[in-house]
Design a protein around this motif. Sequence first.
Motif, PDB file in Angstrom:
ATOM      1  N   ARG A 139       0.823  -1.207   0.000  1.00 25.68           N
ATOM      2  CA  ARG A 139       0.000   0.000   0.000  1.00 25.68           C
ATOM      3  C   ARG A 139       0.860   1.261   0.000  1.00 25.68           C
ATOM      4  O   ARG A 139       0.530   2.256  -0.664  1.00 25.68           O
ATOM      5  N   GLU A 140       1.993   1.199   0.722  1.00 24.68           N
ATOM      6  CA  GLU A 140       2.830   2.397   0.804  1.00 24.68           C
ATOM      7  C   GLU A 140       3.433   2.760  -0.553  1.00 24.68           C
ATOM      8  O   GLU A 140       3.664   3.939  -0.851  1.00 24.68           O
ATOM      9  N   VAL A 141       3.664   1.758  -1.383  1.00 26.40           N
ATOM     10  CA  VAL A 141       4.197   2.023  -2.721  1.00 26.40           C
ATOM     11  C   VAL A 141       3.132   2.700  -3.582  1.00 26.40           C
ATOM     12  O   VAL A 141       3.403   3.678  -4.293  1.00 26.40           O
ATOM     13  N   LEU A 142       1.912   2.190  -3.494  1.00 23.43           N
ATOM     14  CA  LEU A 142       0.827   2.796  -4.258  1.00 23.43           C
ATOM     15  C   LEU A 142       0.572   4.228  -3.784  1.00 23.43           C
ATOM     16  O   LEU A 142       0.362   5.139  -4.602  1.00 23.43           O
ATOM     17  N   ASP A 143       0.600   4.445  -2.474  1.00 28.12           N
ATOM     18  CA  ASP A 143       0.378   5.794  -1.957  1.00 28.12           C
ATOM     19  C   ASP A 143       1.447   6.766  -2.450  1.00 28.12           C
ATOM     20  O   ASP A 143       1.155   7.924  -2.774  1.00 28.12           O
ATOM     21  N   ALA A 144       2.684   6.289  -2.514  1.00 27.05           N
ATOM     22  CA  ALA A 144       3.787   7.161  -2.921  1.00 27.05           C
ATOM     23  C   ALA A 144       3.725   7.533  -4.399  1.00 27.05           C
ATOM     24  O   ALA A 144       4.176   8.610  -4.797  1.00 27.05           O
ATOM     25  N   HIS A 145       3.160   6.640  -5.206  1.00 33.23           N
ATOM     26  CA  HIS A 145       3.170   6.863  -6.653  1.00 33.23           C
ATOM     27  C   HIS A 145       1.774   6.963  -7.257  1.00 33.23           C
ATOM     28  O   HIS A 145       1.632   6.981  -8.484  1.00 33.23           O
ATOM     29  N   GLY A 146       0.761   7.036  -6.405  1.00 30.23           N
ATOM     30  CA  GLY A 146      -0.610   7.070  -6.893  1.00 30.23           C
ATOM     31  C   GLY A 146      -0.913   8.243  -7.792  1.00 30.23           C
ATOM     32  O   GLY A 146      -1.628   8.101  -8.797  1.00 30.23           O
ATOM     33  N   ALA A 147      -0.391   9.411  -7.475  1.00 27.73           N
ATOM     34  CA  ALA A 147      -0.670  10.595  -8.296  1.00 27.73           C
ATOM     35  C   ALA A 147      -0.159  10.417  -9.723  1.00 27.73           C
ATOM     36  O   ALA A 147      -0.794  10.880 -10.684  1.00 27.73           O
ATOM     37  N   THR A 148       0.970   9.750  -9.845  1.00 32.50           N
ATOM     38  CA  THR A 148       1.518   9.483 -11.183  1.00 32.50           C
ATOM     39  C   THR A 148       0.666   8.456 -11.918  1.00 32.50           C
ATOM     40  O   THR A 148       0.320   8.636 -13.094  1.00 32.50           O
ATOM     41  N   LEU A 149       0.313   7.373 -11.233  1.00 31.69           N
ATOM     42  CA  LEU A 149      -0.464   6.309 -11.874  1.00 31.69           C
ATOM     43  C   LEU A 149      -1.863   6.771 -12.243  1.00 31.69           C
ATOM     44  O   LEU A 149      -2.439   6.300 -13.234  1.00 31.69           O
ATOM     45  N   GLU A 150      -2.408   7.714 -11.483  1.00 35.31           N
ATOM     46  CA  GLU A 150      -3.755   8.214 -11.777  1.00 35.31           C
ATOM     47  C   GLU A 150      -3.803   9.036 -13.058  1.00 35.31           C
ATOM     48  O   GLU A 150      -4.893   9.290 -13.584  1.00 35.31           O
ATOM     49  N   LEU A 151      -2.663   9.457 -13.571  1.00 34.33           N
ATOM     50  CA  LEU A 151      -2.654  10.135 -14.863  1.00 34.33           C
ATOM     51  C   LEU A 151      -3.054   9.168 -15.974  1.00 34.33           C
ATOM     52  O   LEU A 151      -3.579   9.586 -17.008  1.00 34.33           O
ATOM     53  N   LEU A 152      -2.800   7.881 -15.750  1.00 35.87           N
ATOM     54  CA  LEU A 152      -3.113   6.867 -16.761  1.00 35.87           C
ATOM     55  C   LEU A 152      -4.575   6.461 -16.708  1.00 35.87           C
ATOM     56  O   LEU A 152      -5.283   6.473 -17.714  1.00 35.87           O
ATOM     57  N   THR A 153      -5.026   6.055 -15.520  1.00 34.57           N
ATOM     58  CA  THR A 153      -6.416   5.653 -15.294  1.00 34.57           C
ATOM     59  C   THR A 153      -6.737   5.871 -13.819  1.00 34.57           C
ATOM     60  O   THR A 153      -5.848   6.167 -13.016  1.00 34.57           O
ATOM     61  N   GLY A 154      -7.999   5.649 -13.474  1.00 32.99           N
ATOM     62  CA  GLY A 154      -8.353   5.606 -12.072  1.00 32.99           C
ATOM     63  C   GLY A 154      -7.716   4.389 -11.418  1.00 32.99           C
ATOM     64  O   GLY A 154      -7.246   3.471 -12.091  1.00 32.99           O
ATOM     65  N   ILE A 155      -7.692   4.383 -10.087  1.00 33.36           N
ATOM     66  CA  ILE A 155      -7.043   3.316  -9.334  1.00 33.36           C
ATOM     67  C   ILE A 155      -8.082   2.525  -8.552  1.00 33.36           C
ATOM     68  O   ILE A 155      -8.910   3.086  -7.838  1.00 33.36           O
ATOM     69  N   ASP A 156      -8.038   1.206  -8.713  1.00 35.28           N
ATOM     70  CA  ASP A 156      -8.897   0.307  -7.934  1.00 35.28           C
ATOM     71  C   ASP A 156      -7.967  -0.638  -7.174  1.00 35.28           C
ATOM     72  O   ASP A 156      -7.498  -1.633  -7.721  1.00 35.28           O
ATOM     73  N   TYR A 157      -7.675  -0.284  -5.924  1.00 37.33           N
ATOM     74  CA  TYR A 157      -6.719  -1.056  -5.120  1.00 37.33           C
ATOM     75  C   TYR A 157      -7.413  -2.247  -4.488  1.00 37.33           C
ATOM     76  O   TYR A 157      -8.444  -2.104  -3.829  1.00 37.33           O
ATOM     77  N   ARG A 158      -6.818  -3.426  -4.654  1.00 36.64           N
ATOM     78  CA  ARG A 158      -7.448  -4.660  -4.200  1.00 36.64           C
ATOM     79  C   ARG A 158      -6.763  -5.303  -2.998  1.00 36.64           C
ATOM     80  O   ARG A 158      -7.233  -6.333  -2.513  1.00 36.64           O
ATOM     81  N   GLY A 159      -5.670  -4.745  -2.512  1.00 33.32           N
ATOM     82  CA  GLY A 159      -5.063  -5.289  -1.303  1.00 33.32           C
ATOM     83  C   GLY A 159      -3.579  -5.561  -1.448  1.00 33.32           C
ATOM     84  O   GLY A 159      -2.980  -5.382  -2.506  1.00 33.32           O
ATOM     85  N   GLU A 160      -2.993  -5.996  -0.344  1.00 32.78           N
ATOM     86  CA  GLU A 160      -1.543  -6.213  -0.271  1.00 32.78           C
ATOM     87  C   GLU A 160      -1.070  -7.404  -1.088  1.00 32.78           C
ATOM     88  O   GLU A 160       0.044  -7.417  -1.604  1.00 32.78           O
ATOM     89  N   ASP A 161      -1.877  -8.434  -1.184  1.00 33.78           N
ATOM     90  CA  ASP A 161      -1.494  -9.652  -1.909  1.00 33.78           C
ATOM     91  C   ASP A 161      -1.242  -9.303  -3.373  1.00 33.78           C
ATOM     92  O   ASP A 161      -2.162  -8.877  -4.083  1.00 33.78           O
ATOM     93  N   PRO A 162      -0.018  -9.473  -3.886  1.00 29.13           N
ATOM     94  CA  PRO A 162       0.264  -9.088  -5.273  1.00 29.13           C
ATOM     95  C   PRO A 162      -0.526  -9.889  -6.296  1.00 29.13           C
ATOM     96  O   PRO A 162      -0.636  -9.473  -7.450  1.00 29.13           O
ATOM     97  N   GLY A 163      -1.101 -11.024  -5.875  1.00 28.53           N
ATOM     98  CA  GLY A 163      -1.877 -11.819  -6.820  1.00 28.53           C
ATOM     99  C   GLY A 163      -3.305 -11.352  -7.010  1.00 28.53           C
ATOM    100  O   GLY A 163      -3.972 -11.759  -7.967  1.00 28.53           O
ATOM    101  N   LEU A 164      -3.786 -10.470  -6.131  1.00 30.43           N
ATOM    102  CA  LEU A 164      -5.207 -10.111  -6.179  1.00 30.43           C
ATOM    103  C   LEU A 164      -5.578  -9.299  -7.419  1.00 30.43           C
ATOM    104  O   LEU A 164      -6.638  -9.511  -8.008  1.00 30.43           O
TER     105      LEU A 164
END
Length: 287
Positions: A139-164
Amino acid sequence: MRHQAVTVLGLGPMGQAMANVFLDHGYEVTVWNRTPERADDLVAKGAIRAPTVGEAVRAGDLTILSLTDYAAAYAILEQAKDELAGRIFVNLGSATPAEARQAANWLAALGAAHLTGGVLTPPSGIGTPGPVTLYSGPREVLDAHGATLELLTGIDYRGEDPGLAALYYQLEISMFWTALLGYLHATAMARANGISATEFAGTAAKTFAGMTEFFEFYAPRIDAGDHSGDVDRLSMSAASIEHVVRTAGDSGVDATLPTAMLEIVRRGIADGHAGDSFTSLIETLRR
């Protein structure tokens, strides 16, 4: 305020679209592709073409992997294996949940962080309002880079498990291709009977829109293991699909798809669910 420097590895249509969005927002963009010429238009627009994978990875605060699959990701990142420590990777290529978890563990062992992504739009939707990407991982990685990733699309975070994210992506893609193939089969029957695809489109759209009611009604019953035949019965489903098979045959249209559906329904009946709801097939499919 300084924008992040972003690296994009893989310049197919999706990678090209993402790199263009970052450039449009003033980011420093470094790109790498096995075929260097694919970067020509991006370089003309201001991107930096890295000669090696290692230089590309070092240049970015965040590295986007836009590759066919995880096998391609390994083949590329192995070229810079000793330079991955401390780096952040967002893999937006398709994968199974197991492959996503394995990749996250592989990168973690090398000191790198990994977010799994599943992009739910074609390249034309990148950078436009509405589309979303599924993400999972730290989650901390997504929080740190979320503003950049949101330029591409909206974000739908599904949890810590990388497989989700990979799991939810494959669930949606399974439904997408099944539904689209059903639409094409119905359209083929319509055209065989003198109805154009344009004429049929409105009916098809209403059918798919009505599916949401099905999900809302049956989901709690499925979770409760309640497949009561009070609303529909599997025997009725068999008769209905048989009519589709016969109509396809009469129309000169390939009946492989409805025949396969009928076979699954007949398996459910053989399992003793003739008087149960269509949803009882979930037990048959689980085996």
